[in-house]
Design a protein around this motif. Structure first.
Motif, PDB file in Angstrom:
ATOM      1  N   LYS A  21     -49.068  86.667 -26.284  1.00 53.52           N
ATOM      2  CA  LYS A  21     -49.067  86.357 -27.708  1.00 53.52           C
ATOM      3  C   LYS A  21     -48.822  87.613 -28.539  1.00 53.52           C
ATOM      4  N   GLU A  22     -49.519  88.716 -28.179  1.00 49.40           N
ATOM      5  CA  GLU A  22     -49.367  89.938 -28.941  1.00 49.40           C
ATOM      6  C   GLU A  22     -47.971  90.541 -28.776  1.00 49.40           C
ATOM      7  N   SER A  23     -47.377  90.376 -27.571  1.00 47.50           N
ATOM      8  CA  SER A  23     -46.029  90.917 -27.366  1.00 47.50           C
ATOM      9  C   SER A  23     -45.016  90.168 -28.215  1.00 47.50           C
ATOM     10  N   MET A  27     -52.808 104.847 -40.207  1.00 46.63           N
ATOM     11  CA  MET A  27     -52.619 103.689 -39.329  1.00 46.63           C
ATOM     12  C   MET A  27     -53.608 103.773 -38.171  1.00 46.63           C
ATOM     13  N   PHE A  28     -54.028 102.592 -37.742  1.00 44.94           N
ATOM     14  CA  PHE A  28     -55.044 102.549 -36.671  1.00 44.94           C
ATOM     15  C   PHE A  28     -54.485 103.118 -35.377  1.00 44.94           C
ATOM     16  N   ARG A  29     -55.245 103.927 -34.694  1.00 38.33           N
ATOM     17  CA  ARG A  29     -54.878 104.496 -33.408  1.00 38.33           C
ATOM     18  C   ARG A  29     -55.848 104.035 -32.341  1.00 38.33           C
ATOM     19  N   PHE A  30     -55.337 103.833 -31.146  1.00 31.93           N
ATOM     20  CA  PHE A  30     -56.223 103.523 -30.017  1.00 31.93           C
ATOM     21  C   PHE A  30     -57.142 104.710 -29.768  1.00 31.93           C
ATOM     22  N   LYS A  31     -58.436 104.437 -29.616  1.00 27.95           N
ATOM     23  CA  LYS A  31     -59.428 105.497 -29.485  1.00 27.95           C
ATOM     24  C   LYS A  31     -60.083 105.467 -28.123  1.00 27.95           C
ATOM     25  N   ASN A  32     -60.212 106.623 -27.514  1.00 24.08           N
ATOM     26  CA  ASN A  32     -60.973 106.747 -26.274  1.00 24.08           C
ATOM     27  C   ASN A  32     -62.448 106.837 -26.614  1.00 24.08           C
ATOM     28  N   ILE A  33     -63.292 106.738 -25.584  1.00 22.51           N
ATOM     29  CA  ILE A  33     -64.721 106.862 -25.812  1.00 22.51           C
ATOM     30  C   ILE A  33     -65.027 108.281 -26.240  1.00 22.51           C
ATOM     31  N   ALA A  55     -69.978  98.607 -24.905  1.00 25.91           N
ATOM     32  CA  ALA A  55     -69.587  99.663 -25.845  1.00 25.91           C
ATOM     33  C   ALA A  55     -68.094  99.605 -26.154  1.00 25.91           C
ATOM     34  N   PHE A  56     -67.286  99.055 -25.228  1.00 22.16           N
ATOM     35  CA  PHE A  56     -65.851  98.911 -25.460  1.00 22.16           C
ATOM     36  C   PHE A  56     -65.527  97.817 -26.482  1.00 22.16           C
ATOM     37  N   ILE A  57     -66.423  96.846 -26.664  1.00 23.52           N
ATOM     38  CA  ILE A  57     -66.096  95.656 -27.440  1.00 23.52           C
ATOM     39  C   ILE A  57     -65.597  95.975 -28.851  1.00 23.52           C
ATOM     40  N   PRO A  58     -66.285  96.836 -29.629  1.00 25.89           N
ATOM     41  CA  PRO A  58     -65.737  97.139 -30.962  1.00 25.89           C
ATOM     42  C   PRO A  58     -64.319  97.698 -30.909  1.00 25.89           C
ATOM     43  N   ILE A  59     -64.014  98.531 -29.888  1.00 23.15           N
ATOM     44  CA  ILE A  59     -62.669  99.083 -29.759  1.00 23.15           C
ATOM     45  C   ILE A  59     -61.666  97.992 -29.398  1.00 23.15           C
ATOM     46  N   ILE A  60     -62.068  97.071 -28.504  1.00 24.05           N
ATOM     47  CA  ILE A  60     -61.187  95.962 -28.124  1.00 24.05           C
ATOM     48  C   ILE A  60     -60.869  95.099 -29.340  1.00 24.05           C
ATOM     49  N   VAL A  61     -61.890  94.780 -30.134  1.00 28.07           N
ATOM     50  CA  VAL A  61     -61.680  93.968 -31.339  1.00 28.07           C
ATOM     51  C   VAL A  61     -60.740  94.679 -32.311  1.00 28.07           C
ATOM     52  N   GLU A  62     -60.984  95.959 -32.561  1.00 27.44           N
ATOM     53  CA  GLU A  62     -60.141  96.719 -33.480  1.00 27.44           C
ATOM     54  C   GLU A  62     -58.696  96.795 -32.971  1.00 27.44           C
ATOM     55  N   THR A  63     -58.525  96.992 -31.677  1.00 32.18           N
ATOM     56  CA  THR A  63     -57.178  97.097 -31.107  1.00 32.18           C
ATOM     57  C   THR A  63     -56.408  95.793 -31.265  1.00 32.18           C
ATOM     58  N   ILE A  64     -57.042  94.685 -30.938  1.00 29.30           N
ATOM     59  CA  ILE A  64     -56.370  93.391 -31.010  1.00 29.30           C
ATOM     60  C   ILE A  64     -55.999  93.025 -32.446  1.00 29.30           C
ATOM     61  N   HIS A  65     -56.885  93.316 -33.394  1.00 35.49           N
ATOM     62  CA  HIS A  65     -56.662  92.870 -34.767  1.00 35.49           C
ATOM     63  C   HIS A  65     -55.912  93.885 -35.626  1.00 35.49           C
ATOM     64  N   ARG A  66     -55.859  95.157 -35.207  1.00 37.58           N
ATOM     65  CA  ARG A  66     -55.211  96.159 -36.052  1.00 37.58           C
ATOM     66  C   ARG A  66     -53.985  96.821 -35.424  1.00 37.58           C
ATOM     67  N   ASN A  67     -53.910  96.815 -34.105  1.00 40.63           N
ATOM     68  CA  ASN A  67     -52.771  97.454 -33.453  1.00 40.63           C
ATOM     69  C   ASN A  67     -52.408  96.701 -32.177  1.00 40.63           C
ATOM     70  N   ARG A  82     -68.593  90.614 -32.415  1.00 41.97           N
ATOM     71  CA  ARG A  82     -67.211  90.504 -32.884  1.00 41.97           C
ATOM     72  C   ARG A  82     -67.108  90.653 -34.391  1.00 41.97           C
ATOM     73  N   GLU A  83     -67.993  89.975 -35.117  1.00 39.79           N
ATOM     74  CA  GLU A  83     -67.894  89.965 -36.575  1.00 39.79           C
ATOM     75  C   GLU A  83     -68.335  91.290 -37.191  1.00 39.79           C
ATOM     76  N   ILE A  84     -69.345  91.937 -36.612  1.00 40.17           N
ATOM     77  CA  ILE A  84     -69.769  93.227 -37.157  1.00 40.17           C
ATOM     78  C   ILE A  84     -68.705  94.291 -36.909  1.00 40.17           C
ATOM     79  N   ALA A  85     -67.942  94.147 -35.801  1.00 43.51           N
ATOM     80  CA  ALA A  85     -66.831  95.072 -35.557  1.00 43.51           C
ATOM     81  C   ALA A  85     -65.779  94.945 -36.652  1.00 43.51           C
ATOM     82  N   LYS A  86     -65.688  93.759 -37.260  1.00 43.32           N
ATOM     83  CA  LYS A  86     -64.749  93.550 -38.364  1.00 43.32           C
ATOM     84  C   LYS A  86     -65.340  93.996 -39.694  1.00 43.32           C
TER      85      LYS A  86
END
Length: 419
Positions: free
Chosen positions: A415-417, A1-7, A272-284, A72-76
């Motif tokens: 929305k996410e809540s 399962m996807f986990r929030f990742k630090n830098i 540099a945070f953007i890929p993590i933000i995208v992954e967090t919103i869409h996966r966790n 955004r799309e390459i992060a996906k």
């Protein structure tokens, strides 16, 4: 399962490469500004600043927000890099031609002098090479291989400095600097395509018109964001060109250069945070609030620290780089540097809106703030000159940051809540 990742690992390396890339651009621009100031004077610097500010606005507008879509799309799906390059070349040619026409029209409408108009015409040539540079750099950032963008930036910016020094004299003046800028961007685009070809992402075997149509449907919102945001960021020089002497514009442009150099670190970290933000919103979605709180606190600390350091050493910075003739810039630095705090937070929070596909809320926020800025800046400039412009700029950016935070809380966290 996807986990929030630090830098860590490649993300940290990516942020460092982005930072160095941005530093090379801003530092070369600052050096060029110093070079023009010392060799040609404040009036020539004012002319150059007007032309390049208009060019900068058109560069961002001509991107049509395509760089944000790519991130955004390459992060996906990281396998779409080659397709985005192919589509980008087609879109870049189209948007650059339109940008060149718009620059000429705006110059005429502003009744610029022949010297400024010639600078505007020449600088418009750079739109397509600049588009291709940003396009390729964004693909590398999305792939977490920003080191290639950094290598190219070093070559590109050194070319600009070297050619400017070689070509500039009192006869050719700022025109030589602009031509050097164009040539350096062509050199940069060539190196970036070379590196992409090494990654097997320079081109696709076939052109996917269906996928291009999907991208085009996303473009209007991102175009609006680019237009509104960059007019908001660059219109101050255009307004000053109508209400202030060329020398004052030169002082103000130096202050903006210092602000931009100071903002590099914040821009790099947030990007540099953007890929993590995208992954967090869409996966966790459960981790979105933690992600927002953590990153907002980091940006606040970072921007506040930078502002205090620049404020404390502003007199020494101006004295060492530009000399006694530009000491009036110090008071502007003392005011405008605090813009970096709402600017950094606004930039971060708008990335959350983009990542969650709520970029239309960003459009709304910018649509509200831009008229406020234009009206307040004109009134303040008429009454207090360039100092009034700096104050109006900070106030408008603070309002924008507040709106971004409201929309993130309302449309992303809420929305996410519920989800």
């Amino acid at each position: 399962m996807f986990r929030f990742k630090n830098i860590s690992g490649s993300v940290f390396e990516n942020s460092v490469a982005i930072l160095l890339t941005r530093m090379s651009l801003s530092c070369s621009s600052l050096i060029i500004t110093i070079l023009i100031a010392r060799r040609l004077g404040s009036d020539e610097l004012g002319y150059f600043s007007i032309a390049m500010s208009l060019c900068t606005i058109m560069q961002f507008i001509s991107m049509m927000g395509y760089d944000t879509i790519i991130l955004r799309e390459i992060a996906k799906d990281s396998m779409k890099g080659g397709r985005f390059i192919q589509h980008g070349v087609v879109l870049g040619v189209f948007s650059s031609v339109i940008g060149m026409v718009l620059m000429a029209i705006i110059g005429k409408m502003m009744n610029y002098t022949p010297v400024i108009m010639k600078s505007v015409y020449i600088s418009s040539i750079v739109l397509l090479p600049a588009f291709l540079n940003v396009l390729c750099e964004t693909v590398f950032i999305g792939l977490k291989k920003a080191k290639y963008a950094f290598f190219t930036a070093i070559i590109r910016e050194f070319s600009w400095l070297l050619l400017s020094i070689m070509w500039m004299n009192e006869a050719s003046g700022i025109y030589a600097v602009i031509w050097a800028f164009i040539v350096s961007r062509i050199i940069g685009a060539g190196f970036l395509f070379y590196f992409l070809n090494k990654q097997n992402m320079a081109w696709c075997e076939y052109f996917d018109w269906v996928d291009l149509k999907k991208v085009i449907k996303l473009i209007p919102s991102f175009v609006a964001i680019n237009v509104l945001a960059n007019v908001l960021l660059e219109a101050d020089i255009i307004i000053l060109s109508h209400f202030a002497p060329a020398a004052d514009i030169g002082f103000y442009s130096v202050t903006k250069k210092i602000l931009r150099v100071s903002f590099i670190l914040i821009f790099s970290v947030v990007t540099a945070f953007i890929p993590i933000i995208v992954e967090t919103i869409h996966r966790n979605p459960a981790m979105v609030y933690s992600c927002l709180r953590r990153y907002s606190f980091r940006v606040l600390l970072l921007s506040g620290g930078i502002a205090m350091v620049v404020y404390a050493f502003s007199r020494s910075i101006v004295m060492m780089t530009l000399g006694l003739g530009f000491m009036p810039s110090v008071i502007l630095v003392h005011i405008l540097i605090w813009k970096i705090i709402p600017l950094g937070l606004s930039f971060l929070w708008s990335r959350f809106l983009m990542a969650s596909n709520h970029q239309n809320k960003d459009v709304f926020a910018l649509s509200v703030v831009l008229p406020i800025f234009l009206v307040s800046s004109v009134l303040c400039v008429k009454k207090w000159g360039v100092v009034g412009m700096a104050c109006a700029d900070i106030a408008s950016m603070s309002i924008l940051a507040g709106l971004h935070l409201y929309f993130v809380n309302r449309w992303v966290l809420f929305k996410e809540s519920r989800t």
